[in-house]
Motif scaffolding. Structure first.
Motif, mmCIF file in Angstrom:
data_model
loop_
_atom_site.group_PDB
_atom_site.id
_atom_site.type_symbol
_atom_site.label_atom_id
_atom_site.label_comp_id
_atom_site.label_asym_id
_atom_site.label_seq_id
_atom_site.Cartn_x
_atom_site.Cartn_y
_atom_site.Cartn_z
ATOM 1 N N VAL A 197 8.465 12.596 -2.353
ATOM 2 C CA VAL A 197 7.191 12.485 -1.656
ATOM 3 C C VAL A 197 7.324 13.220 -0.321
ATOM 4 N N VAL A 198 6.485 14.228 -0.121
ATOM 5 C CA VAL A 198 6.571 15.078 1.069
ATOM 6 C C VAL A 198 5.420 14.748 2.013
ATOM 7 N N PHE A 199 5.759 14.502 3.281
ATOM 8 C CA PHE A 199 4.753 14.273 4.305
ATOM 9 C C PHE A 199 4.425 15.610 4.973
ATOM 10 N N PRO A 200 3.235 16.170 4.739
ATOM 11 C CA PRO A 200 2.878 17.455 5.339
ATOM 12 C C PRO A 200 2.940 17.404 6.866
ATOM 13 N N GLY A 201 3.591 18.397 7.444
ATOM 14 C CA GLY A 201 3.673 18.503 8.897
ATOM 15 C C GLY A 201 4.710 17.621 9.559
ATOM 16 N N ALA A 202 5.361 16.750 8.808
ATOM 17 C CA ALA A 202 6.315 15.815 9.413
ATOM 18 C C ALA A 202 7.657 16.476 9.674
ATOM 19 N N GLY A 203 8.249 16.161 10.823
ATOM 20 C CA GLY A 203 9.611 16.567 11.119
ATOM 21 C C GLY A 203 10.586 15.492 10.672
ATOM 22 N N HIS A 204 11.826 15.649 11.080
ATOM 23 C CA HIS A 204 12.864 14.719 10.619
ATOM 24 C C HIS A 204 12.586 13.284 11.052
ATOM 25 N N PHE A 205 12.037 13.110 12.252
ATOM 26 C CA PHE A 205 11.877 11.765 12.801
ATOM 27 C C PHE A 205 10.471 11.198 12.603
ATOM 28 N N PHE A 206 9.604 11.901 11.868
ATOM 29 C CA PHE A 206 8.273 11.412 11.528
ATOM 30 C C PHE A 206 7.462 11.006 12.765
ATOM 31 N N HIS A 207 7.586 11.795 13.847
ATOM 32 C CA HIS A 207 6.833 11.487 15.062
ATOM 33 C C HIS A 207 5.335 11.472 14.766
ATOM 34 N N GLY A 208 4.666 10.424 15.198
ATOM 35 C CA GLY A 208 3.236 10.281 14.999
ATOM 36 C C GLY A 208 2.837 9.863 13.594
ATOM 37 N N LEU A 209 3.808 9.637 12.725
ATOM 38 C CA LEU A 209 3.510 9.315 11.331
ATOM 39 C C LEU A 209 4.222 8.051 10.857
ATOM 40 N N LEU A 210 4.642 7.218 11.790
ATOM 41 C CA LEU A 210 5.406 6.036 11.408
ATOM 42 C C LEU A 210 4.548 5.005 10.667
ATOM 43 N N LEU A 211 3.305 4.819 11.084
ATOM 44 C CA LEU A 211 2.443 3.869 10.367
ATOM 45 C C LEU A 211 2.143 4.336 8.944
ATOM 46 N N PRO A 212 1.789 5.619 8.740
ATOM 47 C CA PRO A 212 1.635 6.073 7.352
ATOM 48 C C PRO A 212 2.922 5.942 6.538
ATOM 49 N N LEU A 213 4.064 6.165 7.184
ATOM 50 C CA LEU A 213 5.341 5.993 6.501
ATOM 51 C C LEU A 213 5.509 4.547 6.051
ATOM 52 N N ARG A 214 5.258 3.623 6.957
ATOM 53 C CA ARG A 214 5.360 2.200 6.604
ATOM 54 C C ARG A 214 4.426 1.846 5.453
ATOM 55 N N ASP A 215 3.180 2.310 5.541
ATOM 56 C CA ASP A 215 2.194 1.949 4.529
ATOM 57 C C ASP A 215 2.548 2.550 3.167
ATOM 58 N N TRP A 216 3.137 3.747 3.156
ATOM 59 C CA TRP A 216 3.513 4.356 1.873
ATOM 60 C C TRP A 216 4.620 3.547 1.205
ATOM 61 N N VAL A 217 5.594 3.103 1.997
ATOM 62 C CA VAL A 217 6.669 2.274 1.446
ATOM 63 C C VAL A 217 6.083 0.993 0.851
ATOM 64 N N CYS A 218 5.139 0.391 1.556
ATOM 65 C CA CYS A 218 4.513 -0.834 1.050
ATOM 66 C C CYS A 218 3.763 -0.592 -0.253
ATOM 67 N N ARG A 219 3.004 0.496 -0.303
ATOM 68 C CA ARG A 219 2.230 0.773 -1.516
ATOM 69 C C ARG A 219 3.121 1.084 -2.703
ATOM 70 N N TRP A 220 4.218 1.798 -2.444
ATOM 71 C CA TRP A 220 5.098 2.218 -3.530
ATOM 72 C C TRP A 220 5.839 1.025 -4.138
ATOM 73 N N HIS A 221 6.339 0.164 -3.260
ATOM 74 C CA HIS A 221 7.207 -0.917 -3.727
ATOM 75 C C HIS A 221 6.482 -2.237 -3.938
ATOM 76 N N GLY A 222 5.244 -2.334 -3.477
ATOM 77 C CA GLY A 222 4.555 -3.601 -3.603
ATOM 78 C C GLY A 222 3.058 -3.410 -3.718
ATOM 79 N N ALA A 223 2.332 -4.335 -3.156
ATOM 80 C CA ALA A 223 0.874 -4.310 -3.271
ATOM 81 C C ALA A 223 0.213 -3.808 -2.001
ATOM 82 N N GLY A 224 1.018 -3.196 -1.102
ATOM 83 C CA GLY A 224 0.456 -2.727 0.154
ATOM 84 C C GLY A 224 0.719 -3.715 1.270
ATOM 85 N N CYS A 225 0.528 -3.249 2.494
ATOM 86 C CA CYS A 225 0.837 -4.068 3.672
ATOM 87 C C CYS A 225 -0.363 -4.872 4.155
ATOM 88 N N GLY A 226 -1.529 -4.634 3.610
ATOM 89 C CA GLY A 226 -2.680 -5.405 4.031
ATOM 90 C C GLY A 226 -3.211 -4.980 5.378
#
Length: 226
Positions: A197-226
């Motif tokens: 899964v590639v995050f367009p525009g993201a660098g190594h440290f995902f600056h400015g994209l941490l919330l989308p990163l968290r939400d993607w992990v939640c959606r992939w492994h569970g029912a989402g973070c709500g």
């Protein structure tokens, strides 16, 4: 990570291991360990990506544990290029699996487990997953972010001749990662037929994209973070 985060020391192969622990409200669904980036380049349990991964698993109802690797904070020992760090991660897993099983009156061997790691920590998490396979221990979830495939030997997590190392696998990488080039991750994933899964525009440290990163992990492994 929050006012509820507890820091403590647990026994390890070469001495105490410092960990940060976050527990969900109510009965936990399982145990998640999060491995931080390279300690010789400033990586600690408080790295923002590591904290984000812990938040995702906490929202999914897991006890989230972030250990400091050898030589970081109050953890004993010296950096061991991923070898000793794998042993330490397994020791932390065993400690908290036994503790959580006692609290929930469950069998430690049946407790749902998740491993997650960022950069160097992703390589260690993959090695830990491989070691669990060799033990005959089932792993439910494995999340690898910015996996340092150019700097460390990272085992195949979806080998062609065997079942995947976990029931659900998630490999996330930044399109513009200048530490671990995306092409190198493709080269590692291709023989395994492993999606990335590639995050367009993201660098190594995902600056400015941490919330989308968290939400993607939640959606992939569970029912989402709500």
């Amino acid at each position: 990570m929050s006012a509820q985060t507890r820091k403590r020391l647990v026994p390890g192969p070469v001495g105490p291991i410092e960990v940060a622990v976050d527990a969900p409200e109510g009965a936990p669904r399982g145990l998640a360990l999060v491995a931080h980036p390279h300690p010789l380049f400033g990586g600690t349990m408080d790295n923002k990506v590591a904290q984000t991964l812990a938040r995702a698993w906490l929202k999914l109802g897991f006890v989230a544990v972030r250990p400091n690797f050898r030589g970081v904070g109050e953890t004993a020992g010296l950096h061991d290029h991923g070898v000793g760090e794998t042993d330490d991660l397994l020791a932390v897993l065993d400690f908290f699996a036994s503790e959580l099983a006692a609290e929930t009156r469950a069998e430690a061997e049946t407790l749902p487990l998740a491993l997650a790691g960022f950069s160097f920590g992703a390589a260690v998490a993959a090695r830990c997953a491989q070691a669990l396979r060799q033990r005959g221990r089932a792993l439910q979830h494995l999340t690898l972010v910015g996996t340092a495939v150019t700097r460390f030997e990272v085992p195949q997590v979806r080998p062609a001749d065997a079942a995947p190392l976990a029931e659900t696998l998630l490999v996330l990488h930044g399109e513009q990662d200048d530490v671990v080039p995306l092409q190198a991750v493709y080269d590692w994933a291709r023989p395994q037929s492993l999606p990335v899964v590639v995050f367009p525009g993201a660098g190594h440290f995902f600056h400015g994209l941490l919330l989308p990163l968290r939400d993607w992990v939640c959606r992939w492994h569970g029912a989402g973070c709500g």
